[in-house]
Enzyme design. Structure first.
Site, PDB file in Angstrom:
ATOM      1  N   LYS A  13      11.753  -4.184  12.547  1.00 53.83           N
ATOM      2  CA  LYS A  13      12.881  -4.118  14.032  1.00 53.83           C
ATOM      3  C   LYS A  13      12.904  -2.338  14.121  1.00 53.83           C
ATOM      4  O   LYS A  13      13.273  -1.699  15.017  1.00 53.83           O
ATOM      5  CB  LYS A  13      13.500  -4.753  14.382  1.00 53.83           C
ATOM      6  CG  LYS A  13      12.579  -6.527  14.354  1.00 53.83           C
ATOM      7  CD  LYS A  13      14.289  -7.136  14.771  1.00 53.83           C
ATOM      8  CE  LYS A  13      14.205  -8.773  15.051  1.00 53.83           C
ATOM      9  NZ  LYS A  13      15.000  -9.705  15.247  1.00 53.83           N
ATOM     10  N   GLU A  55      10.558 -18.642   7.114  1.00 55.97           N
ATOM     11  CA  GLU A  55      11.667 -17.768   7.096  1.00 55.97           C
ATOM     12  C   GLU A  55      12.888 -17.865   6.403  1.00 55.97           C
ATOM     13  O   GLU A  55      13.792 -17.395   6.842  1.00 55.97           O
ATOM     14  CB  GLU A  55      11.528 -17.606   9.201  1.00 55.97           C
ATOM     15  CG  GLU A  55      12.790 -16.268   9.478  1.00 55.97           C
ATOM     16  CD  GLU A  55      12.529 -16.282  11.407  1.00 55.97           C
ATOM     17  OE1 GLU A  55      12.490 -15.487  11.516  1.00 55.97           O
ATOM     18  OE2 GLU A  55      12.909 -16.716  12.091  1.00 55.97           O
ATOM     19  N   HIS A  82     -13.454 -28.410   9.743  1.00 55.24           N
ATOM     20  CA  HIS A  82     -14.526 -27.446   9.427  1.00 55.24           C
ATOM     21  C   HIS A  82     -14.164 -25.655  10.221  1.00 55.24           C
ATOM     22  O   HIS A  82     -15.701 -25.380  10.004  1.00 55.24           O
ATOM     23  CB  HIS A  82     -15.388 -27.477  11.052  1.00 55.24           C
ATOM     24  CG  HIS A  82     -15.522 -28.819  11.289  1.00 55.24           C
ATOM     25  ND1 HIS A  82     -17.346 -29.059  10.725  1.00 55.24           N
ATOM     26  CD2 HIS A  82     -14.775 -30.664  11.546  1.00 55.24           C
ATOM     27  CE1 HIS A  82     -17.376 -30.692  10.798  1.00 55.24           C
ATOM     28  NE2 HIS A  82     -15.983 -31.435  11.072  1.00 55.24           N
TER      29      HIS A  82
HETATM   30  O1  F6P Z   1      12.480 -13.157  14.402  1.00 52.10           O
HETATM   31  C1  F6P Z   1      13.422 -12.747  14.069  1.00 52.10           C
HETATM   32  C2  F6P Z   1      15.105 -13.949  14.857  1.00 52.10           C
HETATM   33  O2  F6P Z   1      15.669 -13.790  14.707  1.00 52.10           O
HETATM   34  C3  F6P Z   1      13.920 -14.983  14.726  1.00 52.10           C
HETATM   35  O3  F6P Z   1      14.558 -15.746  13.551  1.00 52.10           O
HETATM   36  C4  F6P Z   1      14.821 -15.796  15.797  1.00 52.10           C
HETATM   37  O4  F6P Z   1      13.841 -16.682  16.378  1.00 52.10           O
HETATM   38  C5  F6P Z   1      13.453 -15.058  16.752  1.00 52.10           C
HETATM   39  O5  F6P Z   1      14.040 -13.800  16.186  1.00 52.10           O
HETATM   40  C6  F6P Z   1      14.547 -14.853  18.409  1.00 52.10           C
HETATM   41  O6  F6P Z   1      15.602 -14.632  18.758  1.00 52.10           O
HETATM   42  P1  F6P Z   1      16.489 -14.836  19.512  1.00 52.10           P
HETATM   43  O7  F6P Z   1      16.796 -16.066  20.410  1.00 52.10           O
HETATM   44  O8  F6P Z   1      17.618 -13.700  19.672  1.00 52.10           O
HETATM   45  O9  F6P Z   1      15.920 -14.041  20.821  1.00 52.10           O
END
Ligand code: F6P
Length: 527
Positions: A503, A357, A388
């Protein structure tokens, strides 16, 4: 004066690019020369750990060019800029302050009118006081019973790091009589995740820590409602069972519906938040605040090493540069993380987020496309289980995948049996030593199918025993490695725009605002 340049503009990188064929592991790791390398190419990390890179494709000449690259890319200056409060996360125009949670490496950092170190220390103190009250039975459930379980609800950085750390220390804490409460984790929006956890605990004696930096994450808010519904069904008041950990600017902040709230801020990236309140609450409740403090101390000691300017005394920077050499000069696409410790079972999952990320980027920190490779694919499993499973490809596949081993001389529970004159721990350690050499030197077999070509590079972090301080140092090592690599690639390792599109489309699907193939997939899945 710091100048942010692309990797392919750096003179030292051009020189390093000529070093692809310099070191043949099949030659240098064989015989007594190999033994000498194992002693020579080994530097201390914090907390008594060692970073051994003898089985990497480096020699003194390659290392000298890496030193040049570190200096030309101003890695130490950039880290200094970061820990002194520079706006290094340019994409989001934010400071990057996770180091400040565990120590003060440089100047006081004042942001939003607040001394940030003091803010983080206050949160740690609040968490410690709250945890001690829970452990002492001063904060109890509606029936006056002590809480025996803590359940973290969060995803991504609000799950992976804290979960990896909890699993890494659960047995150690049991052995050292400091396991105060069992911890469980709910992350996936899959209802089976929450249901299985709720079925495995006594909800009436559980504290739930809702963790979301943004306070807007769909999975986490859904799971919060899921858990609250389960509590209400049992006649429990969620406000007496649920804490919040969030950023001080999130919609969850200052909400009266929680028993307590602990804060981080926008300057702590989610995947860098294990040493903030995000990890602090669950780990202090599970193990006691002293154990969490030891994790922070180990991380601070490793950060201190990372701030050094001498590459050969800076294992985090060196590991980063070896990784860049492997990615951009040797052309390797992945890195496997292979802890020979069952306790570190979820650590590769944490590193997947931390590394991919952070450094899975195609544009530089100014938003321009770059012409070289950035972060590798990261995967792993604890040894010997991985042996394994996917080691066949690692030994004889058409891709060469650099390996990052970890191993400890002692087990955590120190309960072992001697079978055929060796203990299980000795068998575990024998395997990692054997693998390093098998990967490096290979073996000519009676047929091509039975031949191991070798030339597969690896490093190993070696410790005495996996304890909280060593774990903190290892955590910080990888955070710092990823940060230095981001500097070398001239990318911003602290934003994550690549997670947004999915998202948005998922939200459209849930609102039935779709057409074309997305609608067709939605119909196939019965949404
Ligand atoms: O997957 C995207 C993200 O923004 C991550 O960087 C982060 O760790 C996760 O979602 C959870 O985000 P939050 O802590 O704001 O719920």
């Amino acid at each position: 004066m710091i100048s942010w340049k692309n990797l392919d503009e750096l003179e030292a990188f051009k020189k390093l690019s000529g070093m692809a064929d310099k070191v043949k592991l099949t030659e240098v790791m064989a015989g007594e020369n190999g033994a000498e390398r194992v002693g020579k190419y080994c530097i201390p990390m914090a907390e008594g750990l060692l970073y051994n890179f003898a089985a990497k494709k480096v020699d003194d000449d390659v290392l000298a060019l890496m030193e040049e690259l570190a200096s030309e890319a101003q890695l130490a200056d950039k880290f200094e800029e970061l820990y002194n409060g520079g706006i290094v996360n340019t994409g989001e125009k934010r400071l990057v302050l996770h180091h400040l949670q565990r120590g003060q490496l440089g100047k006081d950092v004042i942001a939003d009118g607040v001394n940030k170190r003091e803010f983080y220390l206050t949160q740690q103190k609040n968490i410690a006081e709250f945890s001690e009250k829970v452990h002492a039975g001063e904060i109890v459930n509606e029936k006056g019973e002590k809480f025996n379980t803590v359940v973290q609800i969060g995803i991504g950085g609000s799950d992976l790091g804290p979960r990896a750390l909890y699993i890494a220390l659960e047995n150690w804490a049991r052995k050292n009589n400091t396991l105060k409460m069992q911890a469980k984790f709910i992350s996936n929006v899959d209802p089976d995740d929450a249901t299985a956890i709720l079925n495995s605990i006594d909800v009436s004696r559980s504290l739930f820590v809702l963790v979301s930096k943004s306070g807007t994450t769909l999975e986490t808010l859904t799971n919060e409602s899921f858990v609250k519904a389960a509590m209400e069904k049992e006649g429990l008041d969620p406000a007496k069972h649920m804490l919040a950990v969030t950023s001080n600017a999130s919609p969850l902040a200052n909400n009266k519906g929680y028993l307590a709230a602990f804060y981080m801020d926008d300057y702590i990236g989610g995947r860098y938040s294990a040493t903030s309140a995000v990890g602090g609450a669950v780990l202090s409740l599970a193990f006691g605040p002293d154990v969490f403090a030891q994790i922070l101390d180990g991380a601070a000691a490793e950060d201190k090493l990372a701030s050094g300017r001498d590459l050969m005394k800076n294992p985090d920077m060196l590991d980063a540069l070896i990784g860049v050499f492997e990615r951009n000069v040797l052309g390797y696409e992945a890195t496997a993380v292979l802890p020979y410790s069952q306790a570190m079972a979820r650590f590769p999952a944490h590193l997947q987020q931390l590394d991919m990320e952070s450094n899975g980027k195609s544009v530089n920190r100014f938003g321009d496309y770059i012409n070289y490779k950035t972060g590798p694919l990261i995967f792993g499993e604890p040894g010997t289980n991985g042996q394994h499973s996917f080691y066949q490809l690692l030994h004889q596949g058409t891709n060469i995948i650099p390996l990052q081993f970890m191993g400890f001389k002692k087990s955590q529970l120190e309960n072992d049996v001697c079978i055929q004159e060796t203990t299980s721990q000795q068998k575990l350690c024998a395997n990692v030593a054997a693998q390093i050499m098998a990967f490096a030197c290979g073996k000519k077999g009676e047929s091509n199918n039975k031949t191991f070509c070798g030339e597969r590079p690896s490093s190993i972090i070696i410790g005495d025993q996996l304890n909280p301080a060593a774990l903190g140092a290892i955590l910080a090592h990888f955070e710092n490695k990823v940060m230095f690599q981001g500097f070398v690639w001239n990318i911003n390792s602290f934003d994550q725009e690549g997670v947004q599109l999915g998202k948005i489309l998922a939200t459209n699907v849930l609102k039935h605002e779709t057409d074309g193939a997305l609608k067709a997939y939605s119909d196939l899945l019965n949404i």
